[in-house]
Design an enzyme around this catalytic site. Structure first.
Site: not given
Ligand SMILES: NC(=O)c1ccc[n+]([C@@H]2O[C@H](COP(=O)([O-])OP(=O)(O)OC[C@H]3O[C@@H](n4cnc5c(N)ncnc54)[C@H](OP(=O)(O)O)[C@@H]3O)[C@@H](O)[C@H]2O)c1
Length: 300
Positions: A11-12, A14, A106, A132, A183, A187, A252, A264
């Site tokens: 996702g964002a 990964g 997070n 992201a 952090k 949050n 988020s 979350e």
């Molecule tokens: N985004 C930010 O700016 C940010 C900043 C700091 C920290 N974080 C933290 O980073 C973590 C990830 O957040 P994110 O924003 O990257 O979330 P996200 O964009 O929703 O991405 C999550 C990814 O995980 C996939 N997924 C879910 N279950 C799965 C499974 N069983 N097998 C394989 N893939 C799976 C989702 O696939 P689908 O496409 O099917 O949904 C999606 O691609 C969270 O804890 C968040 O709080 C995020």
């Protein structure tokens, strides 16, 4: 010799980390996706784009074939905290005795959350600060520089080395507890925007700013009981910086609620409540935020 990495959750976060790691020829990256896509495309803050087509796996049969080719050196887990259990079958298929597992999420409960599936000696909690957002499967917009922090142990040093030569600011910390709780303090006040469905400018109302301050002071008190070195003044520092940030900025939790996605809440405010209970510290503001946000979770 190449370094084999399996990344669960493109996702964002990964997807962005994956796109940067693809620039390193010595890294052999496989992406584990729930929703398949053809190409990974990550728009950079300067308008350029990182594009790649690493191998994708979406079925456990494919995972078995991939592990038959040799053990993975690393598994990166970057799903949302509430999807942790859904990664269990992948972890069972991909984890070898010397595989290291980086939990990039997070909150402060990385170890507890994955304890049922990953031995403690193989697990590395990661604090990520990387603005992201995902616009579609495989399509990500990185809004600013990326930073990752890990404990200063053998796993942490090995993780940092993976990002050598990339623009990701990766480093170890001798005080990772403080890093995580700092952090989480930031949050914790985001819950207010998610409840109000109002962006940063909500904090311009003095009573709302006081509420944000109160939630953060609670979080800081619990953080100190957990061993973090945080001062109450941090709440004002965070408030000042939030007031200087873009008035339309959306955190988020707020973005997830507005889009009808799960939030979350438990990993964020709920973690403060759970730690507060362990230390006998009342956390009524975080408890109310968690309870209301959980009540607002979409039902599917
Ligand atoms: N985004 C930010 O700016 C940010 C900043 C700091 C920290 N974080 C933290 O980073 C973590 C990830 O957040 P994110 O924003 O990257 O979330 P996200 O964009 O929703 O991405 C999550 C990814 O995980 C996939 N997924 C879910 N279950 C799965 C499974 N069983 N097998 C394989 N893939 C799976 C989702 O696939 P689908 O496409 O099917 O949904 C999606 O691609 C969270 O804890 C968040 O709080 C995020």
């Amino acid at each position: 010799m190449s370094i084999r990495i399996a990344l669960i959750g493109p996702g964002a976060i990964g997807g962005t980390l994956a796109a940067h790691l693809l620039s390193r020829p010595e890294i052999d990256l496989t992406i584990i996706a729930r929703t398949p896509f053809d190409q990974l495309r990550v728009e950079q803050p300067d308008g350029s784009a990182l594009v790649g087509t690493p191998p994708f796996l979406t079925t456990l049969d494919a995972a078995s074939a991939a592990t038959a080719a040799g053990p993975f050196d690393w598994i990166f887990v970057a799903v949302k905290a509430y999807d942790a259990a859904a990664t269990a079958p992948w972890l069972a298929a991909l984890l070898g005795p010397s595989t290291r597992v980086a939990i990039i999420q997070n909150g402060v409960e990385h170890r507890e959350r994955f304890a049922p599936w990953v031995p403690a000696s193989q697990l590395l909690p990661v604090m990520v600060d990387l603005p992201a957002e995902r616009t579609a499967p495989g399509r990500i917009r990185q809004r600013g520089p990326g930073l990752v922090r890990v404990p200063a142990d053998d796993l942490g040093h090995a993780f940092v080395a993976l990002f050598a030569g990339t623009p990701i600011d990766a480093a170890t910390s001798d005080d990772f507890t403080t890093v995580l709780w700092r952090k989480l303090t930031i949050n914790s006040h985001g819950a207010i925007n998610a409840l109000l469905l109002r962006p940063n400018r909500a904090l311009q109302t003095p009573a709302i700013a006081e509420l944000a301050r109160a939630i953060m002071l609670e979080t800081i008190a619990v953080a100190r009981a957990e061993g973090a070195r945080l001062d109450d003044a941090l709440a004002d520092t965070i408030l000042d910086s939030a007031l200087r940030a873009a008035p339309d900025g959306v955190n988020s939790l707020h973005a997830d609620r507005a889009a009808g996605r799960r939030m979350e809440a438990s990993a964020r405010n709920g973690a403060v409540v759970r730690a507060g209970l362990r230390h006998g510290i009342p956390t009524p503001f975080n408890l109310m935020a968690t309870t209301l946000l959980e009540a607002l979770q979409p039902t599917d």
